[in-house]
Each structure stands twice: as C-alpha cells, then as structure tokens.
Design an enzyme around this catalytic site. Structure first.
Site, PDB file in Angstrom:
ATOM      1  CE1 TYR A  54      30.163  30.178  55.610  1.00  0.00           C
ATOM      2  CE2 TYR A  54      28.951  31.979  54.579  1.00  0.00           C
ATOM      3  CZ  TYR A  54      29.730  30.837  54.477  1.00  0.00           C
ATOM      4  OH  TYR A  54      30.099  30.376  53.245  1.00  0.00           O
ATOM      5  CB  SER A 136      28.840  31.829  45.398  1.00  0.00           C
ATOM      6  OG  SER A 136      29.462  30.657  45.903  1.00  0.00           O
ATOM      7  CE1 TYR A 160      35.106  28.048  46.137  1.00  0.00           C
ATOM      8  CE2 TYR A 160      32.733  27.956  46.476  1.00  0.00           C
ATOM      9  CZ  TYR A 160      33.966  28.507  46.757  1.00  0.00           C
ATOM     10  OH  TYR A 160      34.054  29.528  47.667  1.00  0.00           O
ATOM     11  CB  THR A 186      37.201  29.872  43.548  1.00  0.00           C
ATOM     12  OG1 THR A 186      36.406  31.049  43.348  1.00  0.00           O
ATOM     13  CG2 THR A 186      37.925  29.982  44.881  1.00  0.00           C
ATOM     14  CE  LYS A 276      36.962  35.803  44.773  1.00  0.00           C
ATOM     15  NZ  LYS A 276      37.220  34.998  45.994  1.00  0.00           N
ATOM     16  CG  HIS A 300      38.325  31.781  49.839  1.00  0.00           C
ATOM     17  ND1 HIS A 300      38.252  31.022  48.713  1.00  0.00           N
ATOM     18  CD2 HIS A 300      37.081  31.766  50.383  1.00  0.00           C
ATOM     19  CE1 HIS A 300      37.025  30.528  48.585  1.00  0.00           C
ATOM     20  NE2 HIS A 300      36.293  30.988  49.585  1.00  0.00           N
ATOM     21  CB  THR A 332      41.394  39.575  50.587  1.00  0.00           C
ATOM     22  OG1 THR A 332      41.024  38.328  49.975  1.00  0.00           O
ATOM     23  CG2 THR A 332      41.765  39.279  52.055  1.00  0.00           C
TER      24      THR A 332
END
Length: 411
Positions: A54, A136, A160, A186, A276, A300, A332
C-alpha cells in the site's frame, strides 16, 4: 625485496579500537540504515506484504512514480568552490512560520496499518525536528490526539472533499478548533486511481486474516502482535470498510468538485490554505488568482493518474508564473536530501515526504521516523556545503541542471 618483521604490541595497540556492540536490535538496524533506501529494505522485511505494498505501490503500471524518481536522478549539480560553509542554515519561513528544515511530513492514509504507532510517531518526530506534520482525512489518529502529540509545533490538516460535505467540513472545523494552522486541500482525486497492488493483495480495512496473510505474517510476528494487542484502528473519517481501499475512496470522493467549491472552502477556513495536486501551469495561475497561500505540485505519489506530469519538471515553469505571489511546494519522488536541495534551488519554497516517512515508521516506529529526518537533514547539509552555499536562500537555478530524458515529440 620487502623486509618483514613480527609486529609489536605497541604498534598494534592504536589499531585495536573495538566498537562496543549495540545490544538493542532496533537501534542496531536503524544505525546501520544510511539512506532512505536502507530504511525501505528494513521496512519491507518487517511489514506484511499488503501493508507494505500500500505504501510502495502506485497506480496501474506505476510509471508516474518511476518517472518522478528518475527526474531527480537526472540532474547535474554545479558547485562553487572556496566558500565558507563551516555552518549551514537549513531553516526558512513557510506559510508565515519558521521551519527548521525545508521539508515536512506529508499526509498519509491508514498510517497505523503500516506500523502501530502511526501518526503519533510522525507528529512527535516532526515536533522534535521543528517541521510541520500533516494529518490526512484518511488518517488513523484523531485530530485532537495529533495535536496532543505535537502541542507546540505546526500541524496541517489535509482535506478530501467528500460527497458528504457536512461530514468533511465537520473535520475541517475540528482541525481549526484544535489549532491546526494550515489546510491542505487535495484536488487530484475525482475518483481513486487504479492501485492494482491493493486489488491483487485484497487490501481491506481492517486487514483480513486469510490463509495468505497468515503465511505472510509468520516471519513478521511483531507487526501482528502490535496490530492485535493495541487499540483497534480508529479513523478520523470512518470506522470500518469491508472492501478494498480503492472501492472505499470511490465511494467517498466527489467528482463534481470545482474551483467554486474550493473558493467556498477557502472562505470557511481561518488559517493558511494550500492546494495539493496541481499538475499544470494554467491551474497554478488560476489558483494564484484566487489568493490561495500555496500550491503543492504533486501527482499524488503516482497513485492517481499514471503517466501524469512530473512535478519536479513542472517546478521551474510554475515558479516563474506564480512564485512571486504564491508559495510553491513540491512532493512525489523525494528519496534523498539532494532531491530536496534540487527542488529548493529550482524555486520550491518547501517539500513534503510521504513514502520516506513511512519507510522509517515501518522500520522502527518513532525512532525510525527520527532516523528518516536525520538522514535527510544530514544529506541536505552535506549537499549544501558541497555546492558552496550556507543558507537555503543562496540556492539558485544555476546550481541545478535538469538533464533531458523524456523530451516531448514535435506535433
């Protein structure tokens, strides 16, 4: 002809400087990790395949991630000589506050699945290092508990925008009340990317005990002992999900979100706002015109659109267009301090580390995250000295040349 003799004790004595062995196995393995890649190898040995994949995996063929990392390898530094670099200053002003290093911890989902200490380890390590920690929306630790772990440091909340607007904005309100100073919105997730490793591994929340997972767990008993004997996973946003991560994200993400929604979120948030997931110059210019405080160039971590633009390649053009009015951050593909130095030289005000942080977490919990930060900080300081600069402000585009590997074909 070589003349030989029997060595005398007085000659041997200065050479016999034996190192005291480290008895603590965790300390020993972390001390032996000299790079983020070393931490990654330790993490892979200690973490079940589904949880490790993951973190490690990306979308579809994972081309976006490979290209992002390759872009950092395809640079050439231009050093200056005979400069006084006896001391280097790695601190800077970011979003109105001082940070000790030019990177922070990126928001990561399901973090306690990787290692039981999860976000508490990340927040504590960030506090000790004087860098921001990002929680997050899909985090596994409550907003208030992260604040308690980093009471005097900088905490950022990543949002989100869900189909259930009231639920997502309730989290934003909690973050504001807890004193989080920055909101990361995001915007590259209208739907979930095709994360094939998760699908093949059947990665679900919580992980299911199947014959395959039991066999994979046998050489990793500490992970399962921690998972089964500590507090059950508590998500900021949900309690349980029977499907894969991708199916969960598709059920939650809102594909109708527009710039107007972003403007509405901006009006609700009292602190700094960073967007983002920006991947082209035109979007960066539109965001700057809206008055956002910062943008993060990011695909991402390669986990959404495969074959996406490379953030590091976008950086010079975006900085040229909006860098005077809006802070430009980057994530990234960062795997070393040299990557961070190159980003700052090309105009990035700040960078975020995701996988590098999680590799350290999986390798050794809080101590592993501390080691990640230590490795990157040492690499940054050394690279700056070798370039002949003693502060981040002295880094300029002339210090970095991006070598061409992928050149657009003429149309």
């Amino acid at each position: 002809m070589v003349q030989r003799r029997i060595p005398k004790y007085k000659d041997l004595r200065p050479l016999m400087n034996f190192k005291t062995p480290e008895i603590n196995a965790k300390k020993r393995r972390l001390q032996n990790a000299l790079t983020i890649a070393d931490l990654r190898d330790i993490a892979q040995r200690r973490t079940p395949k589904a949880a490790f994949d993951y973190t490690e995996g990306a979308a579809e063929g994972e081309i976006s991630l490979k290209r992002a990392r390759q872009a950092f390898e395809d640079i050439e530094f231009t050093p200056s000589i005979l400069r006084d670099v006896s001391t280097v200053d790695m601190s800077s002003e970011v979003l109105g506050g001082r940070v000790a290093l030019p990177f922070g911890i990126a928001p990561t989902g399901f973090t306690r699945m990787m290692q039981t200490e999860g976000e508490i380890a990340g927040a504590g390590a960030a506090a000790a290092a004087g860098i921001p920690f990002s929680l997050s929306t899909m985090g596994t630790t409550a907003i208030e508990d992260v604040k308690a772990a980093n009471p005097d440091g900088r905490n950022w909340f990543q949002l989100y925008m869900w189909k259930d607007r009231d639920r997502s904005m309730a989290l934003v309100d909690r973050a504001a009340k807890a004193g989080f100073d920055t909101l990361l919105v995001t915007v590259d997730v209208p739907v979930a990317g095709a994360r094939l490793r998760d699908k093949r591994n059947g990665f679900s929340i919580p992980p299911q005990l199947t014959a395959g997972t039991v066999i994979n767990a046998l050489p990793r008993p500490e992970w399962w002992i921690n998972f089964l004997t500590t507090e059950p996973l508590a998500f900021a946003s949900l309690d349980r999900w029977s499907g894969t991560v991708g199916e969960l994200l598709d059920s939650m993400f809102d594909p109708t979100v527009t710039f107007e929604d972003l403007a509405w979120i901006k009006d609700q948030w009292p602190g700094k706002l960073v967007v983002k997931g920006v991947q082209n110059v035109d979007d960066a210019k539109q965001l700057a015109s809206m008055g956002v405080d910062g943008i993060t160039l990011s695909n991402h971590g390669g986990r959404q659109l495969d074959r996406a633009p490379i953030p590091f390649h976008l950086l010079p053009d975006v900085v040229r267009e909006v860098g005077m009015d809006t802070e430009v951050h980057l994530d990234t593909g960062i795997m070393s301090g040299a990557d961070i130095v190159a980003s700052v030289a090309l105009g990035a005000k700040f960078t975020l580390i995701g996988r590098a942080y999680l590799y350290g977490l999986m390798a050794g919990g809080r101590d592993g995250v501390d080691r990640t930060i230590e490795i990157l900080a040492d690499q940054i300081a050394r690279t700056m000295r070798l370039l002949g600069v003693k502060s981040l402000a002295e880094l300029e585009p002339r210090h970095v040349t991006q070598l061409e590997r992928l050149v657009p074909r003429q149309r």
